[in-house]
Write an enzyme that holds these catalytic residues in place. Sequence first.
Site, PDB file in Angstrom:
ATOM      1  N   SER A  35       0.918  -1.257   0.382  1.00 32.17           N
ATOM      2  CA  SER A  35       0.111  -0.035  -0.208  1.00 32.17           C
ATOM      3  C   SER A  35       0.887   1.163   0.004  1.00 32.17           C
ATOM      4  CB  SER A  35      -0.748  -0.107   1.500  1.00 32.17           C
ATOM      5  OG  SER A  35      -2.160   0.467   1.098  1.00 32.17           O
ATOM      6  N   ASP A  42      -3.285   5.954  -4.242  1.00 33.83           N
ATOM      7  CA  ASP A  42      -2.441   5.240  -3.714  1.00 33.83           C
ATOM      8  C   ASP A  42      -1.463   4.274  -4.251  1.00 33.83           C
ATOM      9  OD1 ASP A  42      -4.096   3.299  -3.503  1.00 33.83           O
ATOM     10  OD2 ASP A  42      -3.422   3.557  -1.300  1.00 33.83           O
ATOM     11  N   ASP A 102      -6.260   1.299  -3.984  1.00 36.56           N
ATOM     12  CA  ASP A 102      -7.530   1.409  -2.852  1.00 36.56           C
ATOM     13  C   ASP A 102      -8.122   2.778  -2.323  1.00 36.56           C
ATOM     14  OD1 ASP A 102      -5.084   1.147  -0.905  1.00 36.56           O
ATOM     15  OD2 ASP A 102      -6.118  -0.536  -0.147  1.00 36.56           O
TER      16      ASP A 102
END
EC number: 5.4.2.10
Length: 450
Positions: free
Chosen positions: A97, A236, A240
């Site tokens: 992430s 990002d 998500d």
Amino acid sequence: MQSIFGTDGIRGRFNEELTYSLAYKVGYALGSTLKKKSPILIGRDTRISGDILLQAITQGINESGKKFINLGICPTPAIPFLIKKENLSSGIMISASHNPPEYNGIKIFDHNGQKITRYFENKIQKLIEETNQNISVPTKVIPLNTNKNLMDIYIKSLVQAMDGENLSGLKIILDTCYGSATTCAKEIFQSLGADVRVINNSKNGSKINMNCGSTNLAPLKKALKESPADMGFSFDEDADRVIGIDSKGNVLDGDHILFLWGRELMEQKILTNNLLISTQMANLGFEKAWKKIGGVLYRTDVGDKYVHEAIKEKRAVLGGEQSGHILSKINNFSGDGILTALQISKYCKKKNINLNDWLKSSFEPFPQKLTNIKLNFNINKLSLKAKILIDKTIENFQALYSHNCRVYIRPSGTEPLIRVLVEAKSHKKVNSLSSEITNKLSLEINKIIN
């Protein structure tokens, strides 16, 4: 053995906390635990270590006797959507992430497309502990075929969620963060008629999250200044999350998105109990403005899985985080940055309103400052006694300062940091209190460790 699972799956620096051997064991343990016979879906982001971890996981899955489908580089939300759509047994996303490029992670989803429960994590952990062999890293990465048809199904679902609305006449700039959104964001917006410009759009795993994306809005603001557009969206790394910028450079964060989208659903009378789900990071200005129009805001701990649990418990239809992680009923409550950006664009077109004016109609956020206290140790590896003392110290600090402002302190679940959020009515007060709290808290934590 220390638990390999954090607040959002498995996360760590490649070849340190997250090794080829561990990834193999995760693949083997997952395959061995699943009762459903259908394949496991696997995707990854653009990180350089993604290929080798993909090979490790698939080798482990093969050893367990299960089959897999490789989706290749894709947005994280494509995995849970396709698991449910195609009736697959499980899914894995290889991504860390918003963490730096040297990190990677493994997120596991169940047959419903939801992140696995703590009970399921414990089952995998137990099997990994029983798998004692150390797996050697192969000298050559074997390319795996990717299933492009499934990716097309995911893309089609995003277009269908527009309810026939197009984006013709809108100029939009996208920052795809050198990550997963590079696979499809530009094409989707263009297919809907938008005039699209994209920055940071190469699949460069060494640049992800480096001065770009939803955690660094400077490149998008610069692009909007150099080439005026109606709005911009910054994703990002695994797509998500998303943060928006209007034509004047004002930020549309997750709180604003929830307020504006929630108000639309409220007016359509499809927002259950006028309820929105957010976290302790949600701005107080957002909460007060939402209550003023008859809404209810329910706060959870930080993390999309806690938001999802509350959505399920309260039967809500919309929730999310200030960071731009928005969960809606449209796609089974999986955070999807591209879907969110499309919905915001759709409402602007449908209402014939520019994002700047729409944003002005939401709320004035309270001054808020988030500071990271860097640690030279991993909290999860401390003794139980030390962890309890740190938790108690954090609790005491929050109580001590609560009469002057809103303070929320929490250890990061993915990095060696303690995050300190301070919120008050003036910037001066926020800055002075933030500095005071972080300095004093750092000293107290060092006393505990030393």
